[in-house]
Write an enzyme that holds these catalytic residues in place. Structure first.
Site, PDB file in Angstrom:
ATOM      1  CB  CYS A 108      -1.001  -0.201   1.130  1.00  0.00           C
ATOM      2  SG  CYS A 108      -2.241   1.442   0.964  1.00  0.00           S
ATOM      3  CG  HIS A 213      -3.922  -3.666   2.542  1.00  0.00           C
ATOM      4  ND1 HIS A 213      -2.797  -3.435   4.325  1.00  0.00           N
ATOM      5  CD2 HIS A 213      -4.590  -2.822   2.318  1.00  0.00           C
ATOM      6  CE1 HIS A 213      -2.809  -1.105   3.495  1.00  0.00           C
ATOM      7  NE2 HIS A 213      -3.712  -1.523   2.806  1.00  0.00           N
ATOM      8  CD  GLU A 215      -1.434  -5.568   5.296  1.00  0.00           C
ATOM      9  OE1 GLU A 215      -2.016  -4.795   5.620  1.00  0.00           O
ATOM     10  OE2 GLU A 215      -1.284  -6.124   3.778  1.00  0.00           O
TER      11      GLU A 215
END
Length: 252
Positions: A108, A213, A215
């Site tokens: 990001c 994202h 994660e």
């Protein structure tokens, strides 16, 4: 085999004047075979140089907007919160990482930062700068593990080499994005509305960034797992030389 030590750029809470970290960043690296270590937030160039020399790779995390000064534009009212210390530290560290040819994975803000530091520009606020396709949701609401739009993966990039597919679904939580792509970067993924969603730095062993994202989606999405696995593998000293050859082969 020794596990690679990976420096994770810290997040910063301005109101509380404190460092913090999303456990998903750390867990994804750990599950992929690496040892994540949150770095200090510092602008001391000697300390940053030591960090660059010490760790096997670096994860440039999300968070604050990138200061428009880095891409030679004035800050608009729609630009979000900045963190000058992060910008300074990460700019110096990124330069060192490139010089040392160590792996760098941006997420990001990391994608936006790489582009800005290498001469590209950013949209300070996508909703006000672009009349984008309303079907492409760049600012989803929780849960952030939910995949909300697709991206096209460009062939002959390390991203395609990792994922082995031409299209995936991604999550999305950003209001800034790449406007003018740096001439030192190659677009590796494009959203349906034309926004660049991933970049790679050709000629480097592993400089890759994504706008989404992984994660957040790591626990439920195989492609997110593959991204972290590839990054950690690139950070492994035993695999570093073979990966550099892989990159040369796919970009030849």
């Amino acid at each position: 085999m020794n596990k690679p030590m990976i420096g994770v750029l810290p997040l910063y809470d301005t109101d509380k004047s404190s460092y913090w970290m999303l456990p998903d960043y750390m867990k994804a690296i750990e599950d992929s075979g690496g040892i994540p270590v949150m770095l200090p937030l510092t602008t001391d160039e000697d300390i940053i140089t030591t960090l660059a020399n010490t760790f096997d790779g670096f994860l440039f995390t999300g968070g604050h907007d990138v200061n428009p000064e880095l891409y030679k534009e004035q800050m608009l009212s729609v630009c979000g919160e900045l963190c000058t210390e992060r910008d300074m530290m990460e700019a110096f560290l990124f330069k060192k990482v490139i010089t040392l040819d160590k792996p760098a994975f941006g997420i990001c803000r990391g994608s936006e930062l790489f582009n800005a530091l290498l001469g590209g520009t950013l949209y300070q606020d996508i909703p006000t700068a672009l009349n984008t396709d309303p079907q492409v949701n760049h600012q989803q609401r929780p849960p952030y593990s939910h995949l909300v739009h697709s991206v096209h993966i460009e062939k002959n990039t390390i991203l395609h080499h990792i994922l082995q597919t031409e299209q995936i679904q991604v999550n999305s939580y950003h209001h800034q994005g790449i406007k003018t792509l740096s001439d030192q970067l190659t677009a590796a993924a494009i959203a349906e509305d034309g926004l660049v969603e991933s970049v790679v730095m050709q000629g480097s062993s592993f400089v890759l960034a994504v706008q989404w994202h992984p994660e957040y989606s790591y626990a439920v999405d195989g492609y997110s797992q593959q991204l972290f696995a590839a990054f950690v593998s690139a950070c492994s000293p035993a695999r570093f030389e073979s990966l550099k050859q892989d990159v040369k082969d796919i970009t030849a």
